[in-house]
Motif scaffolding. Sequence first.
Motif, short mmCIF file in Angstrom:
data_model
loop_
_atom_site.label_atom_id
_atom_site.label_comp_id
_atom_site.label_asym_id
_atom_site.label_seq_id
_atom_site.Cartn_x
_atom_site.Cartn_y
_atom_site.Cartn_z
N VAL A 401 4.73 1.14 10.66
CA VAL A 401 3.78 1.37 9.57
C VAL A 401 2.82 0.19 9.53
O VAL A 401 3.23 -0.97 9.66
CB VAL A 401 4.51 1.51 8.22
N THR A 402 1.54 0.47 9.34
CA THR A 402 0.54 -0.58 9.24
C THR A 402 0.14 -0.75 7.79
O THR A 402 -0.27 0.22 7.13
CB THR A 402 -0.70 -0.24 10.09
N LEU A 403 0.31 -1.97 7.27
CA LEU A 403 -0.04 -2.27 5.89
C LEU A 403 -1.43 -2.91 5.85
O LEU A 403 -1.70 -3.87 6.57
CB LEU A 403 0.97 -3.23 5.27
N LEU A 404 -2.30 -2.38 5.01
CA LEU A 404 -3.66 -2.89 4.86
C LEU A 404 -3.75 -3.70 3.58
O LEU A 404 -3.31 -3.25 2.52
CB LEU A 404 -4.67 -1.74 4.82
N SER A 405 -4.32 -4.90 3.67
CA SER A 405 -4.46 -5.73 2.48
C SER A 405 -5.78 -6.48 2.54
O SER A 405 -6.48 -6.50 3.55
CB SER A 405 -3.30 -6.73 2.36
N GLY A 406 -6.11 -7.10 1.41
CA GLY A 406 -7.37 -7.84 1.30
C GLY A 406 -8.21 -7.26 0.18
O GLY A 406 -8.12 -6.06 -0.13
N GLY A 407 -9.03 -8.11 -0.42
CA GLY A 407 -9.84 -7.67 -1.55
C GLY A 407 -10.72 -6.50 -1.24
O GLY A 407 -10.86 -5.56 -2.03
N SER A 412 -12.38 -0.83 -1.94
CA SER A 412 -13.14 0.24 -1.31
C SER A 412 -12.25 1.31 -0.70
O SER A 412 -11.63 1.11 0.34
CB SER A 412 -14.05 -0.34 -0.21
N GLN A 413 -12.21 2.46 -1.34
CA GLN A 413 -11.45 3.59 -0.80
C GLN A 413 -12.06 4.06 0.51
O GLN A 413 -11.36 4.45 1.45
CB GLN A 413 -11.43 4.75 -1.80
N ALA A 414 -13.40 3.99 0.62
CA ALA A 414 -14.07 4.43 1.84
C ALA A 414 -13.71 3.54 3.02
O ALA A 414 -13.51 4.02 4.14
CB ALA A 414 -15.59 4.42 1.62
N LEU A 415 -13.60 2.23 2.79
CA LEU A 415 -13.21 1.32 3.87
C LEU A 415 -11.77 1.59 4.29
O LEU A 415 -11.46 1.58 5.49
CB LEU A 415 -13.37 -0.13 3.41
N ARG A 416 -10.88 1.83 3.33
CA ARG A 416 -9.49 2.17 3.67
C ARG A 416 -9.44 3.41 4.55
O ARG A 416 -8.74 3.44 5.56
CB ARG A 416 -8.68 2.41 2.40
N PRO A 426 -0.22 5.61 11.03
CA PRO A 426 0.16 5.71 9.61
C PRO A 426 -0.08 4.38 8.90
O PRO A 426 0.32 3.32 9.39
CB PRO A 426 1.67 6.05 9.66
N THR A 427 -0.75 4.44 7.77
CA THR A 427 -1.07 3.21 7.04
C THR A 427 -0.64 3.33 5.58
O THR A 427 -0.53 4.42 5.03
CB THR A 427 -2.59 2.91 7.09
N MET A 428 -0.40 2.17 4.99
CA MET A 428 -0.15 2.06 3.56
C MET A 428 -1.03 0.93 3.03
O MET A 428 -1.38 0.00 3.76
CB MET A 428 1.32 1.74 3.28
N ILE A 429 -1.36 1.00 1.76
CA ILE A 429 -2.21 -0.01 1.14
C ILE A 429 -1.35 -0.93 0.29
O ILE A 429 -0.57 -0.47 -0.54
CB ILE A 429 -3.30 0.63 0.27
N THR A 459 7.51 -4.59 -2.88
CA THR A 459 6.06 -4.70 -2.76
C THR A 459 5.42 -3.41 -3.22
O THR A 459 5.90 -2.32 -2.92
CB THR A 459 5.67 -4.98 -1.30
N ARG A 460 4.31 -3.53 -3.93
CA ARG A 460 3.59 -2.34 -4.39
C ARG A 460 2.72 -1.80 -3.26
O ARG A 460 1.73 -2.41 -2.88
CB ARG A 460 2.73 -2.69 -5.62
N LEU A 461 3.12 -0.63 -2.75
CA LEU A 461 2.41 0.02 -1.66
C LEU A 461 2.04 1.44 -2.05
O LEU A 461 2.82 2.12 -2.73
CB LEU A 461 3.26 0.05 -0.38
N VAL A 462 0.87 1.88 -1.64
CA VAL A 462 0.44 3.25 -1.90
C VAL A 462 -0.20 3.82 -0.63
O VAL A 462 -0.61 3.09 0.27
CB VAL A 462 -0.58 3.34 -3.06
N ALA A 463 -0.26 5.15 -0.56
CA ALA A 463 -0.93 5.80 0.55
C ALA A 463 -2.44 5.55 0.45
O ALA A 463 -2.96 5.35 -0.65
CB ALA A 463 -0.64 7.29 0.54
N PRO A 464 -3.16 5.54 1.59
CA PRO A 464 -4.60 5.27 1.55
C PRO A 464 -5.37 6.38 0.86
O PRO A 464 -4.91 7.50 0.75
CB PRO A 464 -4.97 5.17 3.04
#
Length: 464
Positions: A401-407, A412-416, A426-429, A459-464
């Motif tokens: 699973v790839t976790l995406l982070s950063g301000g 930005s939902q579009a960037l995600r 598969p990614t999680m935010i 950790t608080r993770l959500v789907a993109p």
Amino acid sequence: MSHKPSEPCVLSIDIGTSSIRSCLIDATGDIADNTLFAIEHSPTTTPDGGSELDPEEAFTKVCAVIDKSLSAAREYSVLPAAVAMTSFWHSLMGIDHRGKAITPVYLWADTRSAPYVDQLRSEASVDETYKRNGCPLHSSYWPSKLLWLRDSRPELYSQVDKWLSFAEYVQLRFTGELRCAHGMASGTGIYLQREMSWDPFWIDLLDLRENSLPRLTSLREPLGYLRVSDFPWKDLAGIPWYPAVGDGACSNIGSGAFDSSKVAINFGTSGAIRIVVDQYLEPPYGLWLYRIDKDRLLFGGALSNAGNIYEWLTETLRISHEQAEQCLLTIQKVKPGLVFEPYLAGERSPRWRPDATGTIRGLRLDTKPEDIFKAGMLGVLYEFAKVHDMLDNSLGSDDRVTLLSGGAIIKSQALRKALSEVLRRPTMICLEEEPSARGAALLVLEAIGAVKELKDAPTRLVAP
């Protein structure tokens, strides 16, 4: 989310290139209400590639955020059990025999030593140094910076008693102890990753003395205590200070990517793709290997161009945030033949070319600003995908699973969506507000026995 701290908790300090922050974090991994404070700062840049911080100005800001966090924490009548710190990797500065800073803080983005990289390649085996030190010969690291300073500023070079990063300088000022955690040392380029020691090859080549580098220490071993006679925080009297950990390592831990089942992508001003592994491996050219501690290493790649390109594109092309979001939603529909190589800040992974520049090909009379924006951001996202592929190929699997982070990712939902599409994985935010500060705190809470396993702090993770 409202959160009042419970004991034990940690005062966590996060020293970044764009801001200095501090907060109180307890064993749940959550930030206590009203204890997070940040002061922005920015490096001084020069036309010849310099990127520096004034060590005294930066230290004053560290003191200021600590003061604010402790003032807020007093409302809870909870004292921190320890102090944790994370800081940018790769910085270099020099102090004299009294501990006084006599150079600026040279940051990873300082490319003035780039011409010396070729000289190093003629004097050192590129393959052998990569194997020993876990990273390439590049202006981000200490060897070329030290060689540049030795040759261009010999008088200053000879006056330096100790070479260290800004993190060690801060620790020295607070505790009187000059020690460097293995994790911070592993990002210098002059550290033996297997042997966990300074590399004698570089000590000899760069005319260093054996005692001109800090003594190495475990991140589980406290440095000591605050020199309370020099600072006003009686709350911290007798509270142990733990060594600083590199911000990339802490970001992984704080975002939930604390083992090899998850890859973490950070999309900030610059970018990084990292995974925690539990055994040494030889990184292929393009990637690097650093340490967190004796039993955990960090494998990955760093990208010099990410959010900084977004800012440059929107400002230069005069594209609003709303327009940028719309472009990102259709980013795959780039005008045919339009290619943007986004190396405006040089290049680190995968080719490590500090002299690389950005180029645009395929401009026509009907090319619009939105077309250039899409091409530029797609070029950035393709670089992330390229490094991610290298990581998967090295580890022999792509089912993590790839976790995406950063301000930018959170805002930005579009960037995600765009990054997830380009990665084809598969990614999680990660929604953690301060992953680096959180990671530093969790490592210290683990060291004092307040957290048995890192996964105990969800950790608080959500789907993109």
